[in-house]
Design an enzyme around this catalytic site. Structure first.
Site, PDB file in Angstrom:
ATOM      1  CE  LYS A 261      -0.380   0.068   5.038  1.00 33.05           C
ATOM      2  NZ  LYS A 261       0.655  -0.923   5.317  1.00 33.05           N
TER       3      LYS A 261
ATOM      4  CB  SER B  15      11.099  -0.382   7.128  1.00 37.12           C
ATOM      5  OG  SER B  15      11.566  -1.526   7.817  1.00 37.12           O
TER       6      SER B  15
ATOM      7  CB  SER C  60      13.968  -1.067  10.358  1.00 28.57           C
ATOM      8  OG  SER C  60      14.555  -0.736   9.135  1.00 28.57           O
TER       9      SER C  60
END
Lengths: 497, 393
Positions: B28, B45, B69
Site C-alpha cells: 500500500k 521501516s 528499522s
C-alpha cells in the site's frame, strides 16, 4: 564403399552439403577414424551430479523418492516461500565426507555454502545453495581397471573437487509446447557434484570413470547411482588436439548421456566429429557449445552455443552458518568406510583371481561381500568365485533376484563347497534342477507310471502327494528344486483331465 | 519463531519513503504519521509498529531491524525499541531482506514491556540455522523497584560515549539531549567517558553494499512464477521482467540494481568483499570498545522525526540518517533505544532516543540499565500530545 565415400568427403569443399551429410552419418566415422584419429589426442573431463539417498532433502524435512506425483513432496522451504529458511541435513555432510575420503581428496575442515544465482522456473528461490570457492573436498583421484574386453589396464584419474549443493525442480513441457509446468519434488534434494581433471583420453576411459564413481557411491551407500532415474548424471567435456600440442583445443560439453555406454559412444562420436573437422582444416568450426547426445541417431547435436561466461554472482549463503568439522568427526567417518572397490580388486587379484573375475565380483558390493563371507567360512577362493559367478549368478538372473534376496547363505555355500571337495557329494549333485520343464517331464513320468495312486489321490487320498514327491525326487536323484517340484506336482494332481 | 508467539503489529511501510521496505507484491502507498506531529514521519521501516505503541494503540509490537528499522522509529516516536543480538530471535517467518543483518526487534512504551516481549520471542529455533542456542536468561527479573531506592543504582558501570556520533552531521539539539542523558547516567553512578570508534563512518557504505547485495538475492524469489503479481507474458524472460517491474517499488529496484552490481564478476572484490572486510573491522572495534566499557551510548538517529516527503528526493540524505544504527547490525550486537528528551518541533517537542549498545547476548544488562535510566528520568513524560488527555485521565 563407405571408405570410398568418406575419402571423397574429406576431399570435398567444407561448405558442401555432402560433407554435412557425411558428418551426420555416424557409420562413416568408423572408417575415417583409423586414418585420422591417430593424429589427435582427446582430452576429456567429466562433471558428475550424484543425488544423495538421504531420508530427507538437504535443507528441509521433505522426503524424496523418484516418480512421486508432482509437487507432493514439497514444503515452504523447498518451494522458496517467503520467510522459510534452510537448515542443513547433517547426513549431507557425512555423505560428502565419505565420498571425499573415498576419492582420496583433501578435506576442508572449514567450508561454507554459497548462493549461485540465476532465474529459472525450476529454481524457486532464484538461487541454488551450492559451494563455490571452498568445496568440502578437493585434489583427489580415482583408480579404475579398464574392462578386459577393451584391452584392460589400470588408470588413475584426478578429481578436482567434490562439493555439496541442492538439486533444482523439473520442468514438464506440454506437448503443444505452449506452456510448461513446474514440479518441485526434486527441488532441494542433496547433490554432490564431482569434477574430474581432464585426464581421460577415450570414451571407454570416461565410461569406466563414471562406472567406478557409480560403484563407489553404491559401496558407500550414499546414492543408488541410478542413471535412468537421474540419480547419477554426467556432463562430459571433450576437446581434441593434434598429438604433441600442449594447448587444449576448444571444448564441447555433451549432455543427455543416460548410460555409461552412451558416455562412451557420445565421446567417440564427438572425437571423430572434431577430428574430421580438424583434418579438413575446419577446426574453427569447433565452437564452445553444449551438444546433446541423440540416442536414436547416435550422434551429438547442438543444444545451445555459449554466449560469454554466465555470471552467477556467487556470495556466501547468509542463512547457513559455516560448516566446521572436527578431525575426530572426520576420523570417525573414515573408520566407517567399507573396503572400497579398488582395494577389493587388488586383494582379489592377489588371491589369484583373473582380472575378468575380479571385475565381475567387485562390481556389486553385495556380491563381493558374499564372496568374502563364503571364503571366511572356509571355502576355497576359486571354487567360491566359480559358484558365485556361475550357477548362483545364472540363478539370480533367471529369478530376477539380487544376491541379498536368495536363501542360500555364504556359510551354506561354504559347506557345500567343502562337501564337494571332500568327496561327500559330487559337484553335479550340489546343483539343483530348477528348470520347470525338466521337472515337469519327471512328474509326468512318475504320474504315468503310477495310475493307481493317481486315481486314489483324485478320489480324496491327498496324503499320496508325499508319495509322488518322493518318487520324483528319487528320479531326479535328489536334485529337483523341492518348491518347484511341489508346485508343479500339485497343479498336475489337481488338474481335472 | 517470533510471530508464533505474537501478532505482528503495524510492521511495514512506515513513511520512511520505503527506505528499508521491500514493497514487493504491490504494498500500500498510505503513509503512517508520527503521533507526535502528524506532518512528520514515524521513521522506518518498522515505523507503523512504533507509531502504534506511541499512540497507545497497543502495549507492545514487533518490528524488523536490518540497519536500524526498530531503533530509529523508536527514537522518532518516543517509545522504547530493542534490537536483540543477531541470532537471539528466530528469523523464521520474516520475509528476508538482508539475511545476515535482519533481526526481529521489540517496541514497548517502557523498557520492562520491551523486555517481557523479548523474553517471549527469544531462543533457538530449529527452523532457523542462524538462531543461537545461547541460554535465554529471565530478562524480566531486573524490573523491580528495589534498585531504584539506591542513590547510585548504576555505580561502577563503565559507559562509553561514542565520540564520532556527536560530531558533524548530528543536530545540535540531538547532541545536547544525548549529553544530558549522559549526565543523567553519571548521576546514577556510571562513569562515562568518550570512546572513539575510528571505523564508524565506514559502516554506512559497507552496510549499504552488504544489505543491497543480500536483498538483491533474497528478492529473486519474487519472480511471478509461484505467487504474487504475475504479469501476462508470452515468453519466460518477459514474465520475469514485467512481473518484477510492476511488483517492486522504485527504491527496491534501486537496491536490487546496486546489490546485483556489487556482486557482479569484476566488481565483487571492490565492493562486496571490501564491505565484508570493513564489517570485520567494525566488529573488532566494537569488541575493543566493549572490553573497556560495559555499554556504549550514542544517539539513535542524527535528527528527530522529519517532515513527510522531506527527504523523498534525496536518498543519500536518507541513507545518512542510518549512520547511528547500521554499525550495530554489522557487528550483530544488541542495542536498546530509550526516549531521553526532546528537541523543538511539533506542538510539544519531538522525542529523542538514546541508543545503548551492549556486548553480544548481553540484553540483560541493557534492559537493567535502560529500566533504571527510564524510571529515574522524572522530568519527561513520553506520551504524544495527540492522546495525552486520554492517557492522563
Amino acid at each position: 564403399m563407405k571408405s570410398t565415400q568418406s575419402q571423397t568427403a574429406t576431399q570435398e569443399k567444407p561448405a558442401s552439403p555432402e560433407v554435412k551429410n557425411t558428418l551426420s552419418h555416424p557409420a562413416n566415422f568408423k572408417t575415417i577414424d583409423e586414418k585420422i584419429l591417430k593424429d589427435y589426442e582427446a582430452v576429456i573431463g567429466i562433471e558428475t551430479h550424484v543425488q544423495l539417498s538421504t531420508l530427507t532433502k538437504a535443507f528441509c524435512s521433505c522426503a524424496y523418492s523418484y516418480g512421486t506425483p508432482p509437487n507432493t513432496t514439497v514444503c515452504p522451504v523447498c518451494m522458496g516461500l517467503p520467510g522459510a529458511l534452510p537448515v542443513l541435513n547433517s547426513k549431507v555432510i557425512e555423505f560428502a565426507l565419505k565420498l571425499g575420503l573415498a576419492l582420496n581428496c583433501k578435506l576442508s575442515l572449514n567450508s561454507k555454502f554459497d548462493r549461485k544465482q540465476y532465474f529459472y522456473p525450476d529454481l524457486p528461490k532464484g538461487y541454488q545453495i551450492s559451494q563455490f570457492d571452498v568445496p568440502i573436498a578437493s585434489g583427489g583421484y580415482i583408480d579404475v581397471d579398464l574392462p578386459v574386453e577393451f584391452g584392460g589396464g589400470h588408470r588413475r584419474f584426478g578429481i578436482t573437487r567434490v562439493h555439496m549443493e541442492e538439486d533444482a525442480g523439473k520442468l514438464m513441457h506440454s506437448e503443444s509446447g505452449s506452456f510448461s509446468e513446474v514440479d518441485l519434488n526434486r527441488a532441494g534434494v542433496p547433490l554432490l557434484e564431482i569434477v574430474s581433471e581432464p585426464d581421460m583420453r577415450t570414451g571407454i576411459e570416461a565410461a569406466e570413470y563414471g562406472a567406478e564413481l557409480q560403484r563407489l557411491v553404491r559401496y558407500l551407500g550414499v546414492s543408488n547411482g541410478n542413471m535412468q532415474e537421474g540419480s547419477l548424471r554426467c556432463d562430459v567435456n571433450v576437446s581434441i588436439r593434434p598429438i604433441g600440442q600442449s594447448k587444449f583445443g576448444t571444448k564441447v560439453e555433451i549432455k543427455n548421456v543416460n548410460s555409461f555406454s552412451a558416455v562412451s559412444r557420445a565421446i567417440d562420436f564427438e572425437i571423430s566429429r572434431q577430428a574430421l573437422l580438424y583434418s579438413q582444416g575446419r577446426e574453427d568450426e569447433i565452437v564452445q557449445e553444449t551438444r546433446q547426445w541423440e540416442e536414436g541417431v547416435q550422434k551429438t547435436v547442438t543444444m545451445r552455443k555459449k554466449e560469454g561466461l554466465a555470471d552467477y554472482r556467487y556470495f556466501p549463503e547468509p542463512d547457513l552458518p559455516g560448516v566446521t568439522l572436527t578431525q575426530e568427526y572426520v576420523d570417525n567417518v573414515c573408520s566407517s568406510l567399507p573396503e572400497l572397490p579398488e582395494t577389493k580388486r587388488r586383494r582379489y587379484e592377489n588371491m589369484g583371481l583373473s582380472m575378468q573375475d575380479v571385475l565381475f565380483l567387485t562390481n556389486d558390493i553385495d556380491v563381493a561381500e558374499f564372496l568374502d563371507a563364503t571364503i571366511a567360512n572356509g571355502a576355497e577362493v576359486k571354487l567360491a568365485a566359480n559358484w558365485i559367478m556361475g550357477d548362483i549368478a545364472a540363478y539370480l538372473k533367471n529369478e530376477k533376484l539380487t544376491i541379498r534376496e536368495v536363501k542360500l547363505t555364504p556359510q551354506e555355500l561354504s559347506e557345500l563347497i567343502g562337501s564337494i571337495k571332500g568327496g561327500t557329494i559330487s559337484g553335479k549333485i550340489g546343483k539343483q534342477i530348477a528348470d520347470p520343464a525338466e521337472i515337469e517331464k519327471m512328474i509326468d513320468k512318475v504320474l504315468s507310471e503310477n495310475p493307481k495312486q493317481l486315481e486314489q489321490y483324485r478320489s480324496g487320498k491327498t496324503k499320496l502327494q508325499g508319495f509322488f514327491a518322493g518318487q520324483i525326487m528319487k528320479l531326479s536323484k535328489g536334485k529337483a528344486n523341492p518348491g518347484l517340484l511341489n508346485k508343479i506336482l500339485l497343479e498336475k494332481l489337481n488338474a481335472k483331465s | 519463531m517470533a510471530t508464533g508467539f505474537l501478532v505482528l503489529s503495524g510492521q511495514g511501510n512506515g513513511g520512511r519513503n520505503g527506505t528499508d521496505d521491500p514493497r514487493f507484491l504491490g504494498a500500500k502507498e498510505n503513509v503512517t504519521a508520527n503521533p507526535w506531529d502528524v506532518s512528520r514521519v514515524p521513521g522506518g521501516s518498522s515505523g507503523g509498529s512504533a507509531a502504534a505503541v506511541s499512540a497507545r494503540q497497543c502495549m507492545v509490537s514487533l518490528g524488523s531491524d536490518t540497519g536500524g528499522s526498530v531503533r530509529q522509529p523508536a527514537s522518532f516516536c518516543g517509545v522504547v525499541g530493542l534490537k536483540p543480538t543477531y541470532g537471539r530471535v528466530s528469523r523464521f517467518g520474516l520475509m528476508a531482506y538482508a539475511s545476515s543483518l535482519d533481526v526481529i526487534g521489540c517496541f514497548g512504551s517502557s523498557v520492562a514491556d520491551a523486555g517481557i516481549l523479548l523474553h517471549a520471542i527469544s531462543g533457538h529455533d530449529r527452523f532457523d540455522a542462524t538462531s543461537s542456542k545461547q541460554e535465554v536468561p529471565d530478562f524480566t527479573s531486573h524490573f523491580t523497584s528495589t534498585s531504584l531506592s539506591e542513590s547510585k543504582p548504576l555505580k561502577g558501570l563503565r559507559v562509553g560515549l561514542i565520540r564520532e556520533t556527536l560530531e558533524d552531521g548530528v543536530d545540535t539539539g540531538v547532541a545536547s539531549t544525548i549529553r544530558g542523558a549522559s549526565s543523567h547516567l553519571e548521576e546514577l553512578g556510571c562513569s562515562v567517558s568518550e570512546v572513539s570508534l575510528p571505523s564508524f563512518s565506514l559502516g554506512l557504505p559497507a552496510y549499504y553494499i552488504l544489505a543491497s547485495s543480500e536483498s538483491s538475492s533474497n528478492l529473486s524469489r519474487y519472480d511471478g512464477v509461484r505467487y504474487g503479481n504475475q504479469a501476462p507474458a508470452d515468453a519466460l524472460n518477459a514474465l520475469y521482467g514485467d512481473s518484477r517491474a510492476k511488483g517492486f517499488g522504485h527504491e527496491v529496484k534501486m537496491r536490487i540494481l546496486m546489490g546485483t552490481y556489487a556482486l557482479s564478476a569484476g566488481y565483487y572484490d571492490a565492493y562486496y568483499k571490501r564491505a565484508q572486510q570493513v564489517r570485520t573491522i567494525v566488529r573488532k572495534s566494537f569488541k575493543a570498545a566493549l572490553d573497556e566499557h560495559d555499554i556504549l551510548i550514542s544517539p539513535a538517529a542524527p535528527s528527530a522525526a522529519y517532515k513527510i516527503g522531506e527527504k523523498k528526493n534525496d536518498p543519500l540524505a536518507m541513507y545518512a540518517g542510518d549512520i547511528m544504527t547500521v554499525n550495530v547490525n554489522l557487528a550483530g550486537l544488541p542495542a536498546l533505544v530509550v526516549p531521553c528528551g526532546f528537541v523543538e518541533g511539533g506542538s510539544a517537542g519531538l522525542p529523542v532516543g538514546l541508543q545503548m549498545i551492549g556486548a553480544a547476548f548481553d540484553e540483560e544488562k541493557l534492559l537493567k540499565v535502560g529500566h533504571i535510566f527510564e524510571q529515574t528520568l522524572k522530568d519527561y513524560r513520553f506520551v504524544p500530545p495527540l492522546i495525552a488527555d486520554d492517557v492522563a485521565s
